[in-house]
Scaffold this motif. Structure first.
Motif, PDB file in Angstrom:
ATOM      1  N   GLN A 360       9.810 -30.665 -10.605  1.00 13.95           N
ATOM      2  CA  GLN A 360       9.362 -29.985  -9.384  1.00 13.95           C
ATOM      3  C   GLN A 360       8.387 -28.861  -9.726  1.00 13.95           C
ATOM      4  OE1 GLN A 360      12.321 -27.542  -7.552  1.00 13.95           O
ATOM      5  NE2 GLN A 360      11.379 -27.587  -5.519  1.00 13.95           N
ATOM      6  N   GLU A 361       8.726 -28.066 -10.750  1.00 16.05           N
ATOM      7  CA  GLU A 361       7.876 -26.943 -11.130  1.00 16.05           C
ATOM      8  C   GLU A 361       6.519 -27.403 -11.669  1.00 16.05           C
ATOM      9  OE1 GLU A 361      10.616 -25.045 -13.772  1.00 16.05           O
ATOM     10  OE2 GLU A 361      11.354 -23.663 -12.233  1.00 16.05           O
ATOM     11  N   MET A 362       6.480 -28.620 -12.201  1.00 19.29           N
ATOM     12  CA  MET A 362       5.213 -29.169 -12.684  1.00 19.29           C
ATOM     13  C   MET A 362       4.433 -29.869 -11.583  1.00 19.29           C
ATOM     14  SD  MET A 362       4.782 -28.338 -15.824  1.00 19.29           S
ATOM     15  CE  MET A 362       3.463 -29.459 -16.320  1.00 19.29           C
ATOM     16  N   GLY A 363       5.050 -30.007 -10.402  1.00 23.90           N
ATOM     17  CA  GLY A 363       4.376 -30.658  -9.290  1.00 23.90           C
ATOM     18  C   GLY A 363       4.504 -32.168  -9.287  1.00 23.90           C
ATOM     19  N   TYR A 364       5.454 -32.712 -10.080  1.00 24.07           N
ATOM     20  CA  TYR A 364       5.640 -34.160 -10.159  1.00 24.07           C
ATOM     21  C   TYR A 364       6.674 -34.577  -9.108  1.00 24.07           C
ATOM     22  CZ  TYR A 364       3.508 -33.332 -14.757  1.00 24.07           C
ATOM     23  OH  TYR A 364       2.678 -32.939 -15.794  1.00 24.07           O
ATOM     24  N   LYS A 365       6.246 -34.705  -7.868  1.00 23.48           N
ATOM     25  CA  LYS A 365       7.174 -34.889  -6.753  1.00 23.48           C
ATOM     26  C   LYS A 365       8.008 -36.158  -6.866  1.00 23.48           C
ATOM     27  CE  LYS A 365       7.462 -35.023  -1.699  1.00 23.48           C
ATOM     28  NZ  LYS A 365       6.729 -34.853  -0.417  1.00 23.48           N
ATOM     29  N   GLU A 366       7.385 -37.282  -7.127  1.00 17.65           N
ATOM     30  CA  GLU A 366       8.108 -38.555  -7.174  1.00 17.65           C
ATOM     31  C   GLU A 366       9.165 -38.543  -8.286  1.00 17.65           C
ATOM     32  OE1 GLU A 366       7.203 -43.340  -7.772  1.00 17.65           O
ATOM     33  OE2 GLU A 366       5.563 -41.979  -7.207  1.00 17.65           O
ATOM     34  N   GLU A 367       8.759 -38.053  -9.443  1.00 19.53           N
ATOM     35  CA  GLU A 367       9.667 -37.974 -10.592  1.00 19.53           C
ATOM     36  C   GLU A 367      10.809 -37.000 -10.308  1.00 19.53           C
ATOM     37  OE1 GLU A 367       9.176 -37.343 -15.450  1.00 19.53           O
ATOM     38  OE2 GLU A 367       7.434 -37.259 -14.105  1.00 19.53           O
TER      39      GLU A 367
END
Length: 400
Positions: A360-367
């Motif tokens: 989430q903090e990296m912006g990887y929503k699907e993951e």
């Protein structure tokens, strides 16, 4: 003996064995439905103390005790034979009234009561089976129970034995008073008494700095303690003092002294010490703002020392995320460590939730959403509070 009788006897024996095994697997037999007054009446009738497990539905240590200690065969046999066992959710039914009556502030709390409802002994927190059994034995011992120790102290007994046991008991409920009693004990202990059982136990319980009197004394007489009390507990005590010193050097940002003290751990053949050295070094880099050092250290660890240590990686991932602020390099390392931890042990709730948060903090929503949903499924085996946290994370990720 004819064949039919042999068959019948074997069946009877197997039946008894099966019944005994089933009873052993029951764990502590709690009354979780009856009214408190009925439990008091049973205590008065049988002459047994009441063991009251004070818990809440959201308390993770409470659930751990249920799964790992209350079902232990030795624990169950001991408690079922000697106590009237009562279980109370302190937020439901009679719980709030009993909570107020006994001043329960932390969970789990274990109350040992007489038939009048008076506290004989009490303890708190998650603990291993041996430590839990020791609390029960104290409750049954008129000389070692919490109430007995408190009475002796209030009446002016300042013997080493009473001060030690009372200070240990107070640690669960009143840290300030526990420290005060411990200081009384430490002040009156003579040097010659420090190598006795009471002196060693005092050092183990209340010594956290190698610059304090007891810490310095322990290091000066390390070999004598190892000879008398065993190498393993002495080693743990020495590691505790070293950890405390290292944290102090981190706060001072004294790199020369820090790495000098850390070197024996890094060079040790003990992998546990090497992992602790890694955690300390990571903490140093994060605290001092040496991001390049942190990235190099964690990259090396992912390829070597920590590559199969899911708990260690997950812990450092959470710690570095907390300390990162908005530093993308640190967050990226936290993500890599969290992802690796989830790969090693995907069925561990903390691994998946850490991985979800790092994604989430990296912006990887699907993951992030995939890991969060997995963590929620694992949370269904845990407490309602953990389930709520897992659902909250899913909602936050969906809102990205």
């Amino acid at each position: 003996m004819n064949q039919s009788f042999k068959t019948l006897s074997l069946a009877a024996i197997l039946g008894v064995c099966f019944f005994a095994a089933a009873r052993a697997q029951e764990g502590i037999r709690f009354n979780s439905q009856g009214e408190f007054k009925a439990v008091l009446a049973e205590s008065q009738k049988t002459g047994k103390l009441i063991f009251m497990d004070c818990y809440t539905s959201w308390c993770a240590p409470c659930k751990w005790m249920e799964k790992n200690v209350f079902v232990n065969d030795s624990v169950a046999a001991f408690f079922n034979a000697r106590f009237v066992n009562y279980k109370m959710d302190m937020e439901k039914g009679e719980g709030p009234v009993l909570n107020k009556r006994y001043g329960v502030k932390v969970y789990p709390t274990y109350l040992f009561l007489n038939g009048k409802g008076e506290v004989v002994h009490k303890a708190t927190s998650r603990m291993e089976a041996d430590a839990f059994m020791d609390q029960a034995r104290k409750a049954l011992d008129p000389k070692r129970s919490f109430t007995a120790l408190e009475k002796k102290f209030n009446e002016g007994d300042r013997s080493n034995a009473v001060l030690l046991e009372y200070a240990i008991a107070l640690q669960h409920f009143n840290r300030q008073k526990a420290d005060s009693v411990a200081q009384l004990l430490i002040a009156q202990l003579q040097d010659k008494e420090l190598l006795t059982e009471i002196g060693w136990k005092t050092i183990q319980q209340f010594t956290w700095s190698e610059t304090e009197r007891l810490g310095a004394w322990f290091l000066q007489h390390r070999d004598a303690y190892a000879k008398k009390f065993g190498e393993e507990p002495v080693k743990k005590m020495q590691e505790r003092l070293t950890s405390s010193a290292l944290y102090g050097l981190i706060r001072k940002k004294d790199s020369v002294a820090f790495f000098t003290r850390l070197a024996p751990w890094k060079q040790s053949s003990d992998q546990d010490l090497q992992r602790r050295a890694f955690q300390m070094e990571a903490e140093y880099y994060l605290t001092s703002g040496n991001i390049a050092g942190f990235v190099q250290l964690t990259n090396d660890a992912l390829k070597g020392l920590m590559k199969d240590d899911d708990q260690g990686l997950s812990f450092i991932a959470r710690r570095s995320s907390y300390m990162a602020g908005k530093d993308k390099l640190v967050l990226a390392q936290a993500y890599k460590m969290a992802k690796r931890a989830a790969e090693i042990n995907p069925e561990e709730y903390s691994n998946q939730s850490t991985y979800a948060k790092a994604s989430q903090e990296m912006g990887y929503k699907e993951e992030a959403l995939k890991a969060a949903e997995k963590s929620y499924q694992l949370a269904l085996k845990e407490t309602s509070k953990i389930q709520g946290l897992a659902q909250k994370l899913i909602d936050e990720i969906k809102a990205m």
